[in-house]
Design a protein around this motif. Structure first.
Motif, PDB file in Angstrom:
ATOM      1  N   LEU A   1       0.820  -1.209   0.000  1.00 56.15           N
ATOM      2  CA  LEU A   1       0.000   0.000   0.000  1.00 56.15           C
ATOM      3  C   LEU A   1       0.856   1.263   0.000  1.00 56.15           C
ATOM      4  O   LEU A   1       0.478   2.272  -0.600  1.00 56.15           O
ATOM      5  CB  LEU A   1      -0.954  -0.012   1.189  1.00 56.15           C
ATOM      6  N   SER A   2       2.012   1.227   0.661  1.00 56.65           N
ATOM      7  CA  SER A   2       2.921   2.377   0.636  1.00 56.65           C
ATOM      8  C   SER A   2       3.410   2.639  -0.784  1.00 56.65           C
ATOM      9  O   SER A   2       3.483   3.792  -1.219  1.00 56.65           O
ATOM     10  CB  SER A   2       4.126   2.136   1.551  1.00 56.65           C
ATOM     11  N   PHE A   3       3.755   1.586  -1.493  1.00 57.92           N
ATOM     12  CA  PHE A   3       4.207   1.725  -2.877  1.00 57.92           C
ATOM     13  C   PHE A   3       3.112   2.333  -3.748  1.00 57.92           C
ATOM     14  O   PHE A   3       3.356   3.250  -4.530  1.00 57.92           O
ATOM     15  CB  PHE A   3       4.648   0.366  -3.428  1.00 57.92           C
ATOM     16  N   PHE A   4       1.881   1.831  -3.613  1.00 56.22           N
ATOM     17  CA  PHE A   4       0.788   2.370  -4.415  1.00 56.22           C
ATOM     18  C   PHE A   4       0.424   3.791  -4.004  1.00 56.22           C
ATOM     19  O   PHE A   4       0.005   4.597  -4.836  1.00 56.22           O
ATOM     20  CB  PHE A   4      -0.430   1.454  -4.365  1.00 56.22           C
ATOM     21  N   THR A   5       0.591   4.133  -2.729  1.00 52.23           N
ATOM     22  CA  THR A   5       0.372   5.508  -2.287  1.00 52.23           C
ATOM     23  C   THR A   5       1.342   6.444  -2.986  1.00 52.23           C
ATOM     24  O   THR A   5       0.969   7.532  -3.429  1.00 52.23           O
ATOM     25  CB  THR A   5       0.542   5.609  -0.758  1.00 52.23           C
ATOM     26  N   PHE A   6       2.603   6.016  -3.101  1.00 53.76           N
ATOM     27  CA  PHE A   6       3.587   6.819  -3.816  1.00 53.76           C
ATOM     28  C   PHE A   6       3.212   6.976  -5.286  1.00 53.76           C
ATOM     29  O   PHE A   6       3.258   8.077  -5.848  1.00 53.76           O
ATOM     30  CB  PHE A   6       4.974   6.198  -3.699  1.00 53.76           C
ATOM     31  N   LEU A   7       2.822   5.876  -5.933  1.00 57.42           N
ATOM     32  CA  LEU A   7       2.461   5.958  -7.364  1.00 57.42           C
ATOM     33  C   LEU A   7       1.258   6.858  -7.601  1.00 57.42           C
ATOM     34  O   LEU A   7       1.246   7.663  -8.532  1.00 57.42           O
ATOM     35  CB  LEU A   7       2.189   4.565  -7.915  1.00 57.42           C
ATOM     36  N   PHE A   8       0.224   6.727  -6.757  1.00 55.08           N
ATOM     37  CA  PHE A   8      -0.958   7.570  -6.924  1.00 55.08           C
ATOM     38  C   PHE A   8      -0.645   9.021  -6.592  1.00 55.08           C
ATOM     39  O   PHE A   8      -1.181   9.939  -7.230  1.00 55.08           O
ATOM     40  CB  PHE A   8      -2.123   7.068  -6.077  1.00 55.08           C
ATOM     41  N   GLY A   9       0.209   9.262  -5.608  1.00 54.34           N
ATOM     42  CA  GLY A   9       0.625  10.633  -5.309  1.00 54.34           C
ATOM     43  C   GLY A   9       1.403  11.244  -6.458  1.00 54.34           C
ATOM     44  O   GLY A   9       1.220  12.412  -6.794  1.00 54.34           O
ATOM     45  N   LEU A  10       2.260  10.452  -7.076  1.00 55.18           N
ATOM     46  CA  LEU A  10       3.026  10.932  -8.228  1.00 55.18           C
ATOM     47  C   LEU A  10       2.111  11.202  -9.421  1.00 55.18           C
ATOM     48  O   LEU A  10       2.259  12.205 -10.121  1.00 55.18           O
ATOM     49  CB  LEU A  10       4.102   9.909  -8.598  1.00 55.18           C
ATOM     50  N   ALA A  11       1.141  10.326  -9.633  1.00 59.18           N
ATOM     51  CA  ALA A  11       0.215  10.511 -10.753  1.00 59.18           C
ATOM     52  C   ALA A  11      -0.701  11.716 -10.533  1.00 59.18           C
ATOM     53  O   ALA A  11      -1.018  12.437 -11.483  1.00 59.18           O
ATOM     54  CB  ALA A  11      -0.621   9.252 -10.957  1.00 59.18           C
ATOM     55  N   SER A  12      -1.119  11.955  -9.296  1.00 58.85           N
ATOM     56  CA  SER A  12      -2.064  13.045  -9.053  1.00 58.85           C
ATOM     57  C   SER A  12      -1.383  14.404  -8.998  1.00 58.85           C
ATOM     58  O   SER A  12      -1.972  15.402  -9.413  1.00 58.85           O
ATOM     59  CB  SER A  12      -2.844  12.802  -7.763  1.00 58.85           C
ATOM     60  N   THR A  13      -0.153  14.466  -8.494  1.00 65.15           N
ATOM     61  CA  THR A  13       0.510  15.760  -8.387  1.00 65.15           C
ATOM     62  C   THR A  13       1.456  16.026  -9.544  1.00 65.15           C
ATOM     63  O   THR A  13       1.678  17.174  -9.901  1.00 65.15           O
ATOM     64  CB  THR A  13       1.321  15.857  -7.080  1.00 65.15           C
ATOM     65  N   GLY A  14       2.046  14.989 -10.102  1.00 68.02           N
ATOM     66  CA  GLY A  14       3.023  15.164 -11.163  1.00 68.02           C
ATOM     67  C   GLY A  14       4.355  15.685 -10.646  1.00 68.02           C
ATOM     68  O   GLY A  14       5.225  16.040 -11.416  1.00 68.02           O
ATOM     69  N   ASN A  15       4.505  15.705  -9.331  1.00 70.56           N
ATOM     70  CA  ASN A  15       5.709  16.226  -8.707  1.00 70.56           C
ATOM     71  C   ASN A  15       6.292  15.151  -7.799  1.00 70.56           C
ATOM     72  O   ASN A  15       5.614  14.644  -6.907  1.00 70.56           O
ATOM     73  CB  ASN A  15       5.365  17.475  -7.904  1.00 70.56           C
TER      74      ASN A  15
END
Length: 100
Positions: A30-44
């Motif tokens: 879940l930590s890994f997917f949190t990072f991926l979704f955060g990267l996809a949503s912010t682009g930063n």
């Protein structure tokens, strides 16, 4: 014992035998997917790492305190445990199935 039967036995044994390991494994997934979704949503990348650290630091607290920190109600507390353990069991069982 076939591959599918073995994977089901592995999942049932993990859930009934030692769910703490599945909780830890599920938390990492879940930590890994949190990072991926955060990267996809912010682009930063920096903000995505911030999301990851917030989630992961909350998971570093001792076991009942981490979920109590993230959950606002007792129902969320139980749902969070069930989801985290379920993700851990699904991920570990699929890895077992693939390596058989």
């Amino acid at each position: 014992m076939g591959r599918n039967t073995g994977a089901v036995n592995y999942a049932v044994g993990s859930a009934s035998g030692n769910p703490i390991n599945m909780y830890i494994h599920g938390g990492a997934v879940l930590s890994f997917f949190t990072f991926l979704f955060g990267l996809a949503s912010t682009g930063n990348f920096d903000q995505a790492m911030g999301f990851l650290f917030d989630f992961y630091l909350a998971k570093l607290l001792p076991w009942p305190l981490d979920e109590a920190y993230l959950a606002q109600t007792l129902t969320e507390f139980f749902y969070s445990h069930a989801i985290t353990i379920g993700v851990g069991i699904a991920s570990a069982s699929s890895r077992w199935w693939a390596s058989y």
